[in-house]
Design a protein around this motif. Structure first.
Motif, mmCIF file in Angstrom:
data_model
loop_
_atom_site.group_PDB
_atom_site.id
_atom_site.type_symbol
_atom_site.label_atom_id
_atom_site.label_comp_id
_atom_site.label_asym_id
_atom_site.label_seq_id
_atom_site.Cartn_x
_atom_site.Cartn_y
_atom_site.Cartn_z
ATOM 1 N N ALA A 84 0.834 -1.209 0.000
ATOM 2 C CA ALA A 84 0.000 0.000 0.000
ATOM 3 C C ALA A 84 0.868 1.258 0.000
ATOM 4 C CB ALA A 84 -0.918 0.010 1.216
ATOM 5 N N ASN A 85 0.392 2.271 -0.698
ATOM 6 C CA ASN A 85 1.041 3.579 -0.699
ATOM 7 C C ASN A 85 0.606 4.328 0.554
ATOM 8 O OD1 ASN A 85 2.077 6.127 -1.192
ATOM 9 N ND2 ASN A 85 0.703 6.584 -2.885
ATOM 10 N N PHE A 86 1.427 4.271 1.573
ATOM 11 C CA PHE A 86 1.117 4.866 2.875
ATOM 12 C C PHE A 86 1.530 6.331 2.867
ATOM 13 C CE2 PHE A 86 3.016 5.048 7.432
ATOM 14 C CZ PHE A 86 1.967 5.837 7.869
ATOM 15 N N GLN A 87 0.538 7.205 2.967
ATOM 16 C CA GLN A 87 0.795 8.638 2.975
ATOM 17 C C GLN A 87 0.055 9.285 4.135
ATOM 18 O OE1 GLN A 87 -2.451 10.023 -0.368
ATOM 19 N NE2 GLN A 87 -0.504 9.220 -1.116
ATOM 20 N N ILE A 88 0.655 10.320 4.695
ATOM 21 C CA ILE A 88 0.061 11.047 5.812
ATOM 22 C C ILE A 88 -0.456 12.380 5.290
ATOM 23 C CG2 ILE A 88 0.478 12.108 8.060
ATOM 24 C CD1 ILE A 88 2.782 10.042 8.390
ATOM 25 N N LEU A 89 -1.742 12.623 5.506
ATOM 26 C CA LEU A 89 -2.355 13.888 5.111
ATOM 27 C C LEU A 89 -2.377 14.799 6.335
ATOM 28 C CD1 LEU A 89 -5.362 12.548 2.981
ATOM 29 C CD2 LEU A 89 -2.957 12.808 2.350
ATOM 30 N N ASP A 90 -1.501 15.776 6.336
ATOM 31 C CA ASP A 90 -1.313 16.680 7.476
ATOM 32 C C ASP A 90 -2.086 17.973 7.210
ATOM 33 O OD1 ASP A 90 -0.454 18.425 9.427
ATOM 34 O OD2 ASP A 90 1.677 18.274 8.945
ATOM 35 N N PHE A 91 -3.104 18.238 8.042
ATOM 36 C CA PHE A 91 -3.978 19.393 7.858
ATOM 37 C C PHE A 91 -3.671 20.521 8.839
ATOM 38 C CE2 PHE A 91 -6.271 15.818 6.071
ATOM 39 C CZ PHE A 91 -6.902 16.334 4.948
ATOM 40 N N ARG B 57 -5.065 26.623 7.864
ATOM 41 C CA ARG B 57 -4.645 25.247 7.593
ATOM 42 C C ARG B 57 -4.227 25.098 6.130
ATOM 43 N NH1 ARG B 57 -6.650 21.039 11.175
ATOM 44 N NH2 ARG B 57 -8.193 21.789 12.688
ATOM 45 N N LYS B 58 -3.333 24.157 5.907
ATOM 46 C CA LYS B 58 -2.933 23.788 4.550
ATOM 47 C C LYS B 58 -2.688 22.288 4.538
ATOM 48 C CE LYS B 58 0.631 24.533 1.042
ATOM 49 N NZ LYS B 58 1.916 25.207 0.718
ATOM 50 N N LEU B 59 -3.094 21.622 3.481
ATOM 51 C CA LEU B 59 -2.867 20.192 3.386
ATOM 52 C C LEU B 59 -1.461 19.922 2.868
ATOM 53 C CD1 LEU B 59 -3.594 17.219 3.385
ATOM 54 C CD2 LEU B 59 -4.709 17.550 1.158
ATOM 55 N N SER B 60 -0.683 19.197 3.673
ATOM 56 C CA SER B 60 0.643 18.732 3.262
ATOM 57 C C SER B 60 0.600 17.212 3.190
ATOM 58 C CB SER B 60 1.715 19.169 4.262
ATOM 59 O OG SER B 60 1.781 20.575 4.343
ATOM 60 N N ILE B 61 1.048 16.676 2.090
ATOM 61 C CA ILE B 61 1.038 15.223 1.902
ATOM 62 C C ILE B 61 2.444 14.698 2.152
ATOM 63 C CG2 ILE B 61 0.543 13.329 0.325
ATOM 64 C CD1 ILE B 61 -1.272 15.304 -1.205
ATOM 65 N N ILE B 62 2.566 13.873 3.171
ATOM 66 C CA ILE B 62 3.858 13.316 3.550
ATOM 67 C C ILE B 62 3.929 11.876 3.063
ATOM 68 C CG2 ILE B 62 5.401 12.755 5.460
ATOM 69 C CD1 ILE B 62 3.914 14.908 7.096
ATOM 70 N N ASN B 63 4.854 11.615 2.153
ATOM 71 C CA ASN B 63 5.084 10.246 1.705
ATOM 72 C C ASN B 63 5.858 9.509 2.790
ATOM 73 O OD1 ASN B 63 6.179 7.889 0.476
ATOM 74 N ND2 ASN B 63 5.903 8.809 -1.537
ATOM 75 N N SER B 64 5.324 8.400 3.252
ATOM 76 C CA SER B 64 5.969 7.686 4.361
ATOM 77 C C SER B 64 7.391 7.250 4.015
ATOM 78 C CB SER B 64 5.137 6.468 4.765
ATOM 79 O OG SER B 64 5.064 5.531 3.704
ATOM 80 N N ASN B 65 7.675 7.063 2.714
ATOM 81 C CA ASN B 65 9.026 6.660 2.313
ATOM 82 C C ASN B 65 10.036 7.781 2.493
ATOM 83 O OD1 ASN B 65 8.225 4.056 1.566
ATOM 84 N ND2 ASN B 65 7.678 4.710 -0.491
ATOM 85 N N ASP B 66 9.549 9.003 2.687
ATOM 86 C CA ASP B 66 10.445 10.137 2.913
ATOM 87 C C ASP B 66 10.733 10.367 4.393
ATOM 88 O OD1 ASP B 66 10.488 10.619 0.172
ATOM 89 O OD2 ASP B 66 8.801 12.025 0.264
ATOM 90 N N VAL B 67 10.108 9.574 5.252
ATOM 91 C CA VAL B 67 10.298 9.722 6.697
ATOM 92 C C VAL B 67 11.342 8.722 7.173
ATOM 93 C CG1 VAL B 67 9.181 9.586 8.962
ATOM 94 C CG2 VAL B 67 7.915 10.467 6.991
ATOM 95 N N PRO B 68 12.393 9.168 7.858
ATOM 96 C CA PRO B 68 13.419 8.242 8.343
ATOM 97 C C PRO B 68 12.827 7.191 9.294
ATOM 98 C CG PRO B 68 14.165 10.513 8.528
ATOM 99 C CD PRO B 68 12.705 10.570 8.202
ATOM 100 N N ILE B 69 13.192 5.941 9.072
ATOM 101 C CA ILE B 69 12.755 4.844 9.940
ATOM 102 C C ILE B 69 13.725 4.722 11.114
ATOM 103 C CG2 ILE B 69 12.353 2.355 10.056
ATOM 104 C CD1 ILE B 69 10.286 3.901 8.464
#
Length: 238
Positions: free
Chosen positions: A163-170, A179-191
């Motif tokens: 699944a394409n796991f993305q975080i919608l940050d409002f 508010r502004k919608l920022s889409i964070i791709n989980s692959n861009d977040v350090p594990i």
């Protein structure tokens, strides 16, 4: 009256601190000053939008009709245009709920994980996670902790691992008033490394159980220590 329950994965990450005592203090403070509303109804509107093509105008009418508290109406209506704009034009092949999973967070603490929806987009399965906090959204190690936990859950399930796991940050960006919608791709977040993740989870678990101990005799708080796995544990507060 608010109850301290086993937190969701997102609430665990949000309420993590660098010492058990800070975790304890934060959880006790939240029980004594709990949130007074939930964003949960918005997920139903998102499903209606994706599954049935319900318009933004129709959802606005539903919010104004069904949500009685004006302050909560305003919060939902503030988010609605951002949600609608993001999903505008989506024609998913399917829209589904996902059964609850649990994540072992240490000391017998099993954290519930309840994805609101998954849907079939043009590029495959999409798993959007909605972060509706207006200020102080997950960032830094807290964001990494959340993403690390969720990815472990997804990878452990053959139906969800791709699944394409993305975080919608409002949230409201720094320097902005709206508010502004920022889409964070989980692959861009350090594990997190396994050792760092375990250390953070142990700190939270120790603080969580210390908060339970403190609140058991609190005349104001209504504390409920849930069983290790309880199907009714949806949120940190209800």
């Amino acid at each position: 009256m608010a109850k301290l329950k086993v937190p969701s994965a997102q609430h665990l990450a949000r309420n993590w601190e660098d010492t058990p005592d800070k975790v304890r203090k934060g959880l006790v403070r939240l029980v004594r000053n709990p949130p007074t509303f939930s964003y949960q109804p918005l997920f139903g509107y998102v499903r209606d939008m994706l599954l049935w093509g319900v318009s933004e105008q129709q959802i606005e009418i539903a919010i104004r009709t069904k949500i009685k508290r004006e302050s909560v109406q305003e919060l939902y209506l503030e988010l609605l245009p951002l949600i609608s704009s993001h999903f505008l034009g989506e024609r998913p092949k399917y829209v589904m709920g996902v059964d609850r999973r649990h994540y072992a967070a240490g000391r017998g603490l099993m954290v519930p994980f309840d994805p609101p929806i998954i849907y079939g987009g043009a590029g495959g399965m999409v798993f959007p996670w909605f972060s509706f906090w207006k200020s102080n959204p997950l960032s830094g190690e807290r964001l990494s902790l959340f993403v690390t936990m969720v990815k472990e859950i997804l990878y452990d399930d053959p139906d969800l691992e791709n699944a394409n796991f993305q975080i919608l940050d409002f949230s409201v960006p720094k320097g902005s008033a709206e508010r502004k919608l920022s889409i964070i791709n989980s692959n861009d977040v350090p594990i997190l490394s396994s050792a760092r993740k375990q250390d953070m989870l142990e700190v939270f678990a120790e603080g969580y159980f210390a908060a339970l101990d403190e609140l058991r005799n609190d005349p104001v708080a209504d504390v409920k220590e849930a069983p290790i796995v309880n199907p009714d544990q949806l949120k940190l507060f209800d």
